[in-house]
Scaffold this active site. Structure first.
Site, PDB file in Angstrom:
ATOM      1  N   ARG A  77       0.819  -1.212   0.000  1.00 23.97           N
ATOM      2  CA  ARG A  77       0.000   0.000   0.000  1.00 23.97           C
ATOM      3  C   ARG A  77       0.854   1.263   0.000  1.00 23.97           C
ATOM      4  NH1 ARG A  77      -2.327   1.419   4.400  1.00 23.97           N
ATOM      5  NH2 ARG A  77      -2.707  -0.699   5.162  1.00 23.97           N
ATOM      6  N   TYR A 131     -16.953  15.609 -15.961  1.00 23.92           N
ATOM      7  CA  TYR A 131     -17.421  14.216 -15.997  1.00 23.92           C
ATOM      8  C   TYR A 131     -18.514  14.057 -14.927  1.00 23.92           C
ATOM      9  CZ  TYR A 131     -17.433   9.268 -14.872  1.00 23.92           C
ATOM     10  OH  TYR A 131     -17.817   7.988 -14.589  1.00 23.92           O
ATOM     11  N   ASP A 196      -8.476  18.266 -15.544  1.00 22.20           N
ATOM     12  CA  ASP A 196      -8.708  16.874 -15.948  1.00 22.20           C
ATOM     13  C   ASP A 196      -8.348  16.795 -17.426  1.00 22.20           C
ATOM     14  OD1 ASP A 196      -9.811  14.456 -16.876  1.00 22.20           O
ATOM     15  OD2 ASP A 196     -11.316  14.444 -15.270  1.00 22.20           O
ATOM     16  N   LYS A 221      -9.081   5.405 -19.579  1.00 17.82           N
ATOM     17  CA  LYS A 221      -9.453   5.807 -20.935  1.00 17.82           C
ATOM     18  C   LYS A 221      -8.240   5.694 -21.871  1.00 17.82           C
ATOM     19  CE  LYS A 221     -13.178   6.651 -18.575  1.00 17.82           C
ATOM     20  NZ  LYS A 221     -13.522   7.939 -18.021  1.00 17.82           N
TER      21      LYS A 221
HETATM   22  C1  PLP Z   1     -14.084   8.427 -16.758  1.00 12.40           C
HETATM   23  C2  PLP Z   1     -13.684   9.776 -16.312  1.00 12.40           C
HETATM   24  C3  PLP Z   1     -13.353  10.024 -14.968  1.00 12.40           C
HETATM   25  C4  PLP Z   1     -13.476   8.950 -13.896  1.00 12.40           C
HETATM   26  O1  PLP Z   1     -12.514   7.978 -14.065  1.00 12.40           O
HETATM   27  P1  PLP Z   1     -12.693   6.428 -13.577  1.00 12.40           P
HETATM   28  O2  PLP Z   1     -11.416   5.816 -14.007  1.00 12.40           O
HETATM   29  O3  PLP Z   1     -13.905   5.907 -14.287  1.00 12.40           O
HETATM   30  O4  PLP Z   1     -12.880   6.473 -12.118  1.00 12.40           O
HETATM   31  C5  PLP Z   1     -12.908  11.281 -14.632  1.00 12.40           C
HETATM   32  N1  PLP Z   1     -12.808  12.259 -15.558  1.00 12.40           N
HETATM   33  C6  PLP Z   1     -13.133  12.062 -16.853  1.00 12.40           C
HETATM   34  C7  PLP Z   1     -13.013  13.190 -17.827  1.00 12.40           C
HETATM   35  C8  PLP Z   1     -13.582  10.822 -17.266  1.00 12.40           C
HETATM   36  O5  PLP Z   1     -13.922  10.641 -18.555  1.00 12.40           O
END
Ligand code: PLP
Length: 411
Positions: A77, A131, A196, A221
């Protein structure tokens, strides 16, 4: 030394290299000297040590500044050498000192919010759209934070003495709205700006160069890129990274080493994937924009492989008709995905807030993959349904044909 038992592995810092080179080599620079080609996967949950005085000192040091322990990580961890390779590579690509990986994008955002509110700065200023789940986490105040939503021009006025973070997405999920990041960073003053960067990836945009102090990714992603890893990561300076590691250690949202391996592998093709998918996306944008069944197409100036568009007909019907394209939430995979944000990715956002942020009920979000662009268009074309204008033209053509036949019984 055996990499499998090292903490932050022996990171050789080479001269600055181009992004495509970093994508393939960052986080792997020590391998050849060790006689290795693929990075080792270290699945250890714990690390034996005969020196418990030494371990005490290393844990004290981590409690002070959250720096990656030198040598073996003590416990899984606290850190993992395979995950550390991915963190090093991502930091290199984003142009930051450090990066800290988490079990998901939402775990990464949660750690940032906790790290800021732990210093007493519980107020967040944010710009919609974000998001859906990020919006929900802030709006619901699940982690004890309080949010003020504003537009980019209102950021400075929204700041309070207890503001610990300004948060934006650009291009934003799902509308692809873009912000002038430099201007927003300026408006933040001394408050850290979190961008982000999931949609753009460091291939198209490096927010740290424009003044962002924290760059967040849902690594699920594009960074992973194959739809088989759930992960998150924050790229930032070492001071904030230390706080994030401490939060990660205390709350446990760690990334699995196998996921770290897959992400490192994903990064090596990131520039090629993003550029190829972006070229197809640009072509699909041209075709969608010229199509009478489509009322609006959203595509950012910086490009990318994400498209949002609004249809004249029923978006649910289109979703039900795709065959090559996969009707699924998420994005950034090698295959093309489509989803209806008002039903899925942004369902959790209050309907008025959602529409106010430009996420209308006719909007569809397309994540363009690496298939042949003509095959993709053929699928979208049939899924868009009866082409109203073309049908009129076809009827006219039929009447003309009829007229021609009537006029010339011989033909
Ligand atoms: C999918 C997404 C998230 C969240 O990410 P997870 O890996 O699903 O927890 C945050 N920001 C954006 C822009 C996303 O597309």
């Amino acid at each position: 030394m055996d990499t499998a038992t090292m903490g932050a592995y022996d990171d050789v810092r080479p001269a600055p290299r181009a992004l495509a080179t970093e994508a393939v080599h960052a986080g792997r620079d020590d391998l050849a000297r060790q006689g290795l080609h693929a990075p080792p996967i270290d699945l250890s949950t714990t690390y034996p040590s005969y020196d418990s005085r030494g371990e005490a000192a290393r844990i004290d040091a981590f409690a002070t500044d959250g720096a990656d322990p030198v040598g073996p990580p003590v416990y899984g961890r606290l850190g993992n050498p395979t995950v550390a390779r991915f963190e090093t590579a991502l930091a290199r690509l984003e142009g930051t000192e450090s990066a800290v990986a988490f079990a998901s994008g939402m775990a990464a955002l949660s750690a940032v919010l906790l790290a800021r509110s732990a210093t007493g700065l519980r107020h967040v200023v944010a710009v919609r759209p974000l998001y859906g789940c990020s919006d929900h986490l802030l709006t619901a105040g699940l982690l004890g934070t309080e949010v003020t939503w504003t537009d980019p021009a209102g950021v400075t006025d929204a700041l309070r003495p207890d503001t610990g973070l300004v948060m934006v997405e650009s291009p934003a999920n799902p509308t692809l709205a873009e912000l002038d990041l430099r201007a927003v960073a300026h408006a933040c003053g001394s408050v850290p700006l979190l961008v982000d960067n999931t949609f753009a990836t460091p291939v198209l945009q490096r927010p740290a160069e424009q003044g962002a102090r924290l760059v967040l990714h849902s690594a699920t992603k594009y960074l992973g890129g194959h739809g088989d890893v759930l992960a998150g990561v924050v790229a930032c300076d070492e001071e904030l990274a230390g706080r994030l590691r401490q939060i990660r250690f205390a709350t446990g949202g760690v990334l699995h080493p196998l996921a770290g391996y897959l992400l490192l592998r994903g990064l090596s093709t990131l520039p090629v994937r993003v550029r190829a998918a972006s070229a197809s996306a640009a072509e699909l944008v041209r075709r969608l924009a010229a199509d009478p069944r489509v009322t609006r197409v959203h595509y950012p100036r910086i490009g990318g492989a994400m498209i949002a568009f609004e249809v004249k007909g029923d978006p649910h019907e289109l979703i039900s008709r795709v065959r090559l394209v996969t009707p699924a939430v998420s994005l950034g995979s090698v295959d093309t995905l489509i989803q209806h944000p008002a039903s899925i990715s942004h369902r959790i956002v209050d309907a008025d807030d959602r529409r106010g942020a430009g996420v209308g009920d006719k909007l569809l979000r397309l994540s363009v993959g690496l298939e042949d662009v003509d095959d993709l268009w053929a699928d979208l074309d049939q899924a868009l349904g009866e082409p109203t204008k073309v049908r009129v033209r076809t009827a006219e053509a039929a009447r003309t044909a009829q007229r021609v036949r009537t006029a010339d019984p011989v033909g």
